[in-house]
Design a protein around this motif. Structure first.
Motif, PDB file in Angstrom:
ATOM      1  N   TRP A 142       0.817  -1.206   0.000  1.00 44.79           N
ATOM      2  CA  TRP A 142       0.000   0.000   0.000  1.00 44.79           C
ATOM      3  C   TRP A 142       0.854   1.260   0.000  1.00 44.79           C
ATOM      4  O   TRP A 142       0.445   2.287  -0.552  1.00 44.79           O
ATOM      5  N   GLY A 143       2.027   1.182   0.603  1.00 45.11           N
ATOM      6  CA  GLY A 143       2.950   2.320   0.515  1.00 45.11           C
ATOM      7  C   GLY A 143       3.389   2.547  -0.921  1.00 45.11           C
ATOM      8  O   GLY A 143       3.432   3.690  -1.401  1.00 45.11           O
ATOM      9  N   ALA A 144       3.712   1.455  -1.633  1.00 38.51           N
ATOM     10  CA  ALA A 144       4.104   1.568  -3.040  1.00 38.51           C
ATOM     11  C   ALA A 144       2.962   2.115  -3.880  1.00 38.51           C
ATOM     12  O   ALA A 144       3.164   2.958  -4.765  1.00 38.51           O
ATOM     13  N   THR A 145       1.739   1.648  -3.603  1.00 34.58           N
ATOM     14  CA  THR A 145       0.568   2.100  -4.368  1.00 34.58           C
ATOM     15  C   THR A 145       0.330   3.593  -4.171  1.00 34.58           C
ATOM     16  O   THR A 145       0.115   4.339  -5.141  1.00 34.58           O
ATOM     17  N   LEU A 150       1.187   9.201  -6.625  1.00 40.37           N
ATOM     18  CA  LEU A 150       1.369  10.657  -6.537  1.00 40.37           C
ATOM     19  C   LEU A 150       1.752  11.248  -7.892  1.00 40.37           C
ATOM     20  O   LEU A 150       1.417  12.390  -8.190  1.00 40.37           O
ATOM     21  N   LEU A 151       2.457  10.447  -8.690  1.00 39.50           N
ATOM     22  CA  LEU A 151       2.896  10.944  -9.999  1.00 39.50           C
ATOM     23  C   LEU A 151       1.724  11.165 -10.953  1.00 39.50           C
ATOM     24  O   LEU A 151       1.862  11.842 -11.968  1.00 39.50           O
ATOM     25  N   SER A 152       0.569  10.591 -10.632  1.00 38.97           N
ATOM     26  CA  SER A 152      -0.612  10.801 -11.478  1.00 38.97           C
ATOM     27  C   SER A 152      -1.102  12.244 -11.408  1.00 38.97           C
ATOM     28  O   SER A 152      -1.926  12.665 -12.225  1.00 38.97           O
ATOM     29  N   ALA A 153      -0.590  13.018 -10.422  1.00 39.82           N
ATOM     30  CA  ALA A 153      -0.959  14.433 -10.312  1.00 39.82           C
ATOM     31  C   ALA A 153      -0.311  15.279 -11.407  1.00 39.82           C
ATOM     32  O   ALA A 153      -0.740  16.402 -11.653  1.00 39.82           O
ATOM     33  N   GLY A 158       0.695  12.113 -16.473  1.00 39.27           N
ATOM     34  CA  GLY A 158       0.903  11.573 -15.129  1.00 39.27           C
ATOM     35  C   GLY A 158       0.449  10.126 -15.001  1.00 39.27           C
ATOM     36  O   GLY A 158       1.184   9.271 -14.486  1.00 39.27           O
ATOM     37  N   LYS A 159      -0.757   9.815 -15.464  1.00 32.49           N
ATOM     38  CA  LYS A 159      -1.288   8.447 -15.347  1.00 32.49           C
ATOM     39  C   LYS A 159      -0.475   7.458 -16.184  1.00 32.49           C
ATOM     40  O   LYS A 159      -0.247   6.318 -15.764  1.00 32.49           O
ATOM     41  N   ASP A 160      -0.043   7.898 -17.369  1.00 31.47           N
ATOM     42  CA  ASP A 160       0.790   7.029 -18.210  1.00 31.47           C
ATOM     43  C   ASP A 160       2.124   6.737 -17.531  1.00 31.47           C
ATOM     44  O   ASP A 160       2.651   5.622 -17.628  1.00 31.47           O
ATOM     45  N   LEU A 161       2.665   7.739 -16.814  1.00 33.15           N
ATOM     46  CA  LEU A 161       3.931   7.553 -16.110  1.00 33.15           C
ATOM     47  C   LEU A 161       3.777   6.539 -14.972  1.00 33.15           C
ATOM     48  O   LEU A 161       4.651   5.685 -14.768  1.00 33.15           O
ATOM     49  N   ILE A 281       4.441  17.120   4.858  1.00 34.96           N
ATOM     50  CA  ILE A 281       4.370  18.265   3.935  1.00 34.96           C
ATOM     51  C   ILE A 281       3.412  17.954   2.790  1.00 34.96           C
ATOM     52  O   ILE A 281       2.600  18.802   2.390  1.00 34.96           O
ATOM     53  N   LEU A 282       3.476  16.738   2.261  1.00 32.32           N
ATOM     54  CA  LEU A 282       2.578  16.313   1.180  1.00 32.32           C
ATOM     55  C   LEU A 282       1.115  16.419   1.604  1.00 32.32           C
ATOM     56  O   LEU A 282       0.268  16.944   0.869  1.00 32.32           O
ATOM     57  N   ARG A 283       0.802  15.935   2.821  1.00 31.68           N
ATOM     58  CA  ARG A 283      -0.589  15.901   3.279  1.00 31.68           C
ATOM     59  C   ARG A 283      -1.107  17.260   3.739  1.00 31.68           C
ATOM     60  O   ARG A 283      -2.319  17.465   3.817  1.00 31.68           O
ATOM     61  N   SER A 284      -0.197  18.183   4.044  1.00 28.25           N
ATOM     62  CA  SER A 284      -0.639  19.469   4.577  1.00 28.25           C
ATOM     63  C   SER A 284      -1.223  20.390   3.509  1.00 28.25           C
ATOM     64  O   SER A 284      -1.853  21.391   3.831  1.00 28.25           O
ATOM     65  N   ILE A 285      -1.000  20.055   2.237  1.00 25.44           N
ATOM     66  CA  ILE A 285      -1.505  20.884   1.134  1.00 25.44           C
ATOM     67  C   ILE A 285      -2.669  20.154   0.468  1.00 25.44           C
ATOM     68  O   ILE A 285      -2.503  19.035  -0.035  1.00 25.44           O
ATOM     69  N   PRO A 286      -3.867  20.765   0.443  1.00 22.89           N
ATOM     70  CA  PRO A 286      -5.061  20.065  -0.074  1.00 22.89           C
ATOM     71  C   PRO A 286      -4.953  19.673  -1.548  1.00 22.89           C
ATOM     72  O   PRO A 286      -5.443  18.627  -1.954  1.00 22.89           O
ATOM     73  N   ASN A 287      -4.302  20.507  -2.362  1.00 22.97           N
ATOM     74  CA  ASN A 287      -4.177  20.218  -3.780  1.00 22.97           C
ATOM     75  C   ASN A 287      -3.115  19.145  -4.006  1.00 22.97           C
ATOM     76  O   ASN A 287      -1.983  19.271  -3.526  1.00 22.97           O
ATOM     77  N   LYS A 288      -3.466  18.091  -4.751  1.00 26.88           N
ATOM     78  CA  LYS A 288      -2.559  16.948  -4.927  1.00 26.88           C
ATOM     79  C   LYS A 288      -1.279  17.336  -5.653  1.00 26.88           C
ATOM     80  O   LYS A 288      -0.168  16.985  -5.211  1.00 26.88           O
ATOM     81  N   LEU A 289      -1.408  18.083  -6.750  1.00 24.66           N
ATOM     82  CA  LEU A 289      -0.233  18.469  -7.527  1.00 24.66           C
ATOM     83  C   LEU A 289       0.683  19.388  -6.720  1.00 24.66           C
ATOM     84  O   LEU A 289       1.901  19.191  -6.689  1.00 24.66           O
ATOM     85  N   LEU A 290       0.092  20.379  -6.043  1.00 26.70           N
ATOM     86  CA  LEU A 290       0.895  21.289  -5.223  1.00 26.70           C
ATOM     87  C   LEU A 290       1.558  20.547  -4.067  1.00 26.70           C
ATOM     88  O   LEU A 290       2.685  20.855  -3.676  1.00 26.70           O
ATOM     89  N   GLY A 291       0.851  19.542  -3.515  1.00 25.22           N
ATOM     90  CA  GLY A 291       1.419  18.739  -2.440  1.00 25.22           C
ATOM     91  C   GLY A 291       2.648  17.967  -2.894  1.00 25.22           C
ATOM     92  O   GLY A 291       3.666  17.913  -2.187  1.00 25.22           O
ATOM     93  N   VAL A 292       2.559  17.376  -4.093  1.00 19.64           N
ATOM     94  CA  VAL A 292       3.703  16.631  -4.652  1.00 19.64           C
ATOM     95  C   VAL A 292       4.880  17.577  -4.916  1.00 19.64           C
ATOM     96  O   VAL A 292       6.031  17.264  -4.600  1.00 19.64           O
ATOM     97  N   LEU A 293       4.574  18.760  -5.494  1.00 21.99           N
ATOM     98  CA  LEU A 293       5.625  19.737  -5.767  1.00 21.99           C
ATOM     99  C   LEU A 293       6.275  20.218  -4.473  1.00 21.99           C
ATOM    100  O   LEU A 293       7.502  20.396  -4.403  1.00 21.99           O
ATOM    101  N   ALA A 294       5.448  20.416  -3.422  1.00 26.11           N
ATOM    102  CA  ALA A 294       5.988  20.854  -2.133  1.00 26.11           C
ATOM    103  C   ALA A 294       6.869  19.771  -1.516  1.00 26.11           C
ATOM    104  O   ALA A 294       7.918  20.074  -0.927  1.00 26.11           O
TER     105      ALA A 294
END
Length: 406
Positions: A142-145, A150-153, A158-161, A281-294
């Motif tokens: 589940w950690g791997a999943t 996250l890259l799908s953001a 993203g989904k193809d990656l 840090i990832l979870r503190s930002i509601p937007n998925k893409l911004l969370g990944v970038l952060a």
């Protein structure tokens, strides 16, 4: 020809391990480099032996790890050593970075050394994550999943990656084979980067707690500092032996002793402890893409320190404001680590958001502002001393002229 090559090798070893001049006043905080080198050697050796018995297959991975633990001679020592040295690896690298931040080891002429070190940290995290997936327990699957999803953001591809990384439409045999291959390969890349890190360090030498540059007051590496390194290496091996023999799962997660089940989601999905601050840090930002970038930005932002630190004084020894700011940053890092281990509920979400904001503001605002303030105070102090010195010189001249006339 062989004699010439052996002479070159001996000269290199002598230059790095024997005659290398080191500042006389460096403390045990400068021993983390040798500890990290010891960890890397242990990880490569134990990893090679574990790979002889591991099977990268979703049906057999968990059983092969149990086979190593139960049936292979000294297999449990190999497995527990490999798992716990990974934790020590991150303990030492975090302390190494904290020491570098506190004493401004990132500033010229050691910026290249710092940059290579940041690349090593990022690669270490990737290697650690790949290794955590291989036992294929519940937390591994589940950690791997979650992490790969996250890259799908990423917009458009993203989904193809994600599917490219998985080798299909979910974590499967292809994923496990790819992760195993990369996990086996990356430590050797780490070793090459570590060699580059040492080359860059050797070019300008180690810094010192006082932040004073120069070649004076230095001693050769051997025997003065090599024996000092051995003290901490033996203490590390003692602590590692105690943990492996008596508390092998102290730093692990109990859910990873449950075979992976794609039909049952764990109550709480958390990464290994050393990734918790970035997970917070990832979870503190509601937007998925911004969370990944952060999350990725929280690592890459270490590269801006040589440019945002505007102080004329190196290190925090003689900078009271920066000393307080550094300790605030270290405490905030531990708060993020704690938040990453909690459920994303109130008030943990709000605390995580405040800590995340402080994390980035420290690099982009606090460090340069404190540097400018301290430079201004330094100039004022210098001008005051200069004026008082000029005044004393004038008084001396007046006294001398009075004495002459009398």
């Amino acid at each position: 020809m062989r004699l010439l090559k052996s002479n070159v090798i001996l000269r290199l070893l002598n230059s790095y391990l024997v005659d290398s001049p080191q500042p006389a006043n460096i403390s045990y905080l400068w021993n983390f480099g040798s500890l990290l080198g010891t960890c890397l050697i242990l990880q490569i050796l134990t990893g090679v032996f574990l790979a002889m018995h591991y099977t990268p297959n979703v049906e057999m991975a968990f059983s092969s790890v149990e086979h190593i633990m139960r049936d292979v001679n000294a297999g449990w020592i190999l497995r527990y050593t490999h798992a716990n040295v990974a934790s020590f690896f991150f303990i030492f690298v975090y302390l190494h970075i904290a020491r570098g931040i506190y004493y401004s080891s990132y500033r010229e002429p050691r910026t290249l050394t710092w940059t290579i070190g940041v690349v090593i940290l990022i690669l270490m995290m990737g290697t650690g994550f790949l290794g955590y997936v291989l036992p294929y327990g519940q937390m591994s699957l589940w950690g791997a999943t979650v992490i790969t999803n996250l890259l799908s953001a990423i917009p458009v591809f993203g989904k193809d990656l994600v599917e490219l990384i998985w080798g299909g439409f979910s974590v499967s045999n292809a994923t496990l084979n790819r992760f195993f291959s990369l996990h086996f390969l990356l430590p050797f890349v780490l070793a090459a980067l570590a060699a580059g890190h040492l080359l860059a360090l050797h070019e300008n030498g180690s810094g010192n707690p006082n932040g004073i540059t120069g070649n004076g007051d230095r001693y050769p590496m051997h025997p003065y500092f090599s024996f000092k390194d051995l003290v901490t290496i033996f203490l590390f091996l003692l602590a590692l032996s105690i943990i492996v023999c008596f508390y092998p799962n102290l730093l692990g997660h109990s859910d990873n002793y449950i075979p992976a089940n794609p039909m049952q989601t764990p109550a709480s999905i958390v990464p290994e402890w050393y990734l918790l601050p970035y997970y917070a840090i990832l979870r503190s930002i509601p937007n998925k893409l911004l969370g990944v970038l952060a999350m990725f930005g929280s690592l890459l932002i270490l590269l801006v320190l040589p440019f945002t630190d505007l102080s004329r004084i190196r290190g925090s020894q003689f900078r009271p404001l920066m000393k307080v700011a550094n300790w605030a940053f270290f405490i905030n890092f531990f708060i993020l680590m704690w938040i990453g281990s909690q459920h994303p509920d109130s008030p943990y979400v709000e605390i995580g958001q405040i800590s995340t904001a402080f994390y980035f503001l420290w690099f982009l605002l606090l460090v340069p502002v404190i540097g400018l303030i301290e430079n201004t105070l330094y100039d004022l102090n210098y001008n005051t001393q200069l004026n008082s010195k000029n005044l004393m010189n004038k008084e001396d001249k007046i006294l001398k002229s009075v004495r002459k006339t009398s």
